[in-house]
Scaffold this motif. Structure first.
Motif, mmCIF file in Angstrom:
data_model
loop_
_atom_site.group_PDB
_atom_site.id
_atom_site.type_symbol
_atom_site.label_atom_id
_atom_site.label_comp_id
_atom_site.label_asym_id
_atom_site.label_seq_id
_atom_site.Cartn_x
_atom_site.Cartn_y
_atom_site.Cartn_z
ATOM 1 N N SER A 58 4.206 1.123 11.333
ATOM 2 C CA SER A 58 3.812 1.406 9.954
ATOM 3 C C SER A 58 5.016 1.296 9.030
ATOM 4 C CB SER A 58 3.196 2.809 9.843
ATOM 5 O OG SER A 58 4.151 3.801 10.172
ATOM 6 N N ASP A 83 -5.045 -7.256 2.097
ATOM 7 C CA ASP A 83 -6.030 -6.255 1.699
ATOM 8 C C ASP A 83 -7.193 -6.303 2.685
ATOM 9 O OD1 ASP A 83 -7.990 -4.652 0.334
ATOM 10 O OD2 ASP A 83 -6.892 -5.014 -1.515
ATOM 11 N N ARG A 126 -9.869 -4.404 2.646
ATOM 12 C CA ARG A 126 -11.072 -3.781 2.091
ATOM 13 C C ARG A 126 -12.117 -4.824 1.698
ATOM 14 N NH1 ARG A 126 -9.160 -0.961 -2.892
ATOM 15 N NH2 ARG A 126 -8.057 -2.959 -3.048
ATOM 16 N N TYR A 143 -3.146 -3.180 4.239
ATOM 17 C CA TYR A 143 -3.372 -1.931 3.517
ATOM 18 C C TYR A 143 -4.853 -1.733 3.247
ATOM 19 C CZ TYR A 143 -3.902 -4.434 -0.991
ATOM 20 O OH TYR A 143 -4.327 -5.242 -2.009
ATOM 21 N N CYS A 144 -5.213 -0.467 3.003
ATOM 22 C CA CYS A 144 -6.595 -0.083 2.720
ATOM 23 C C CYS A 144 -6.543 1.223 1.931
ATOM 24 C CB CYS A 144 -7.385 0.069 4.019
ATOM 25 S SG CYS A 144 -6.674 1.286 5.158
ATOM 26 N N THR A 145 -7.674 1.888 1.784
ATOM 27 C CA THR A 145 -7.723 3.069 0.925
ATOM 28 C C THR A 145 -6.876 4.219 1.461
ATOM 29 O OG1 THR A 145 -9.981 2.447 0.333
ATOM 30 C CG2 THR A 145 -9.256 4.646 -0.308
ATOM 31 N N GLY A 202 -5.790 4.369 5.112
ATOM 32 C CA GLY A 202 -5.036 4.070 6.314
ATOM 33 C C GLY A 202 -5.833 3.648 7.527
ATOM 34 N N CYS A 248 -6.533 -0.351 7.740
ATOM 35 C CA CYS A 248 -5.316 -1.144 7.935
ATOM 36 C C CYS A 248 -4.680 -0.851 9.284
ATOM 37 C CB CYS A 248 -4.332 -0.966 6.791
ATOM 38 S SG CYS A 248 -4.084 0.692 6.170
ATOM 39 N N GLN A 273 1.236 -1.594 9.187
ATOM 40 C CA GLN A 273 0.194 -0.978 8.371
ATOM 41 C C GLN A 273 0.870 -0.144 7.295
ATOM 42 O OE1 GLN A 273 -1.751 2.343 10.510
ATOM 43 N NE2 GLN A 273 -0.278 1.945 12.132
ATOM 44 N N GLY A 275 -2.177 4.450 3.474
ATOM 45 C CA GLY A 275 -2.965 3.602 2.596
ATOM 46 C C GLY A 275 -2.585 3.716 1.127
ATOM 47 N N CYS A 300 -8.282 2.467 -7.812
ATOM 48 C CA CYS A 300 -8.595 2.421 -6.386
ATOM 49 C C CYS A 300 -9.999 2.948 -6.146
ATOM 50 C CB CYS A 300 -7.584 3.226 -5.579
ATOM 51 S SG CYS A 300 -7.931 3.249 -3.794
#
Length: 258
Positions: free
Chosen positions: A111, A136, A138, A181-183, A185, A188, A205, A209, A226
């Motif tokens: 990470s 990304d 998402r 990455y994501c909202t 964690g 990702c 990662q 997030g 976000c």
């Protein structure tokens, strides 16, 4: 703002799901909390809201179970509870990818923290001089609300579409440092493990997030807001509810995230 909103997850083997569900639901009801908790053989994914004293009491109770000791939550505040009810659901995966060989509870992917990522973006490369590619993980309706503008966005409709998108585009990442990455964690983390699984190198990662990134560095390099899976719709870089926030899609059951 008197309501504390938290999101947290942990990949850990769970084998007592029905009994655990009943205990968790009873505790949440006793504390008058609202939100969604997902339980699966691979772990827990939770989104809760209520007065801080009640949320803290639940988290302290949950951490008494050694499997959840050290569980850390991302926090934000709101004037109202952004959930209509309390649900604890049993699922096959706490975040669905449908790649059973990926077992995050067996070991995390490397990470990178928010402060380090910001430094890399500030300087235009990682600390070894390599180009950094942000991925990304998402869904498209989330990236429409906000994203790192230089990130790869495959415009997927579901997280399960990500492996195929990556397979068709692996050359993009050769000799680069990749940060998924994501909202919050969870996506990702699974994405980074999948990328390692298919032989991609120098994959990281984003720890915690987007929400942790906002908390630690204030959203530098981020464009927009976000998307979050509750009645707030989205939060801004200060983690406050964004104006004119879009509603979460009903079929997501407001629990897919993190």
């Amino acid at each position: 703002m008197s309501i504390l909103n938290i999101s947290a997850y942990r990949f850990v083997s769970l084998d007592d799901l029905p009994a655990l569900r009943e205990r968790v639901l009873a505790r949440c009801h006793a504390l008058a909390l609202k939100g969604t908790i997902l339980l699966a053989p691979e772990g827990i994914n939770l989104f809760l809201a209520g007065p801080r004293v009640a949320v803290d009491a639940f988290m302290n109770w949950l951490r008494d179970d050694p499997r959840f000791a050290g569980l850390q939550a991302k926090e934000s505040l709101s004037d109202d509870v952004p959930f209509k009810r309390m649900r604890v659901r049993l699922k096959k995966e706490i975040i669905t990818l449908r790649h059973p060989t990926i077992r995050p509870e067996g070991g995390r992917a490397p990470s990178v923290g928010a402060v380090t990522l910001k430094r890399w973006l500030d300087q235009g490369h990682d600390d070894e001089g390599r180009d950094v590619v942000l991925l990304d993980t998402r869904n498209a309706y989330e990236t429409d609300v906000g994203m790192f503008p230089q990130a790869v966005d495959y415009r997927i409709a579901s997280f399960t579409e990500l492996p195929a998108a990556l397979a068709a585009d692996q050359s993009r990442y050769v000799d680069k440092t990749v940060v998924s990455y994501c909202t919050g964690g969870i996506r990702c983390e699974k994405a980074a493990l999948h990328m390692q699984d298919v032989g991609m190198q120098r994959v990281y990662q984003l720890e915690g997030g987007i929400l942790k990134y906002f908390e630690e560095v204030g959203g530098t390099h981020w464009q927009g807001d976000c998307f979050v899976f509750d009645d707030r719709g989205a939060v801004d870089k200060t983690l406050a509810q964004a104006p004119l926030s879009p509603p979460a899609p009903e079929d997501e059951a407001k629990a897919t995230t993190a």
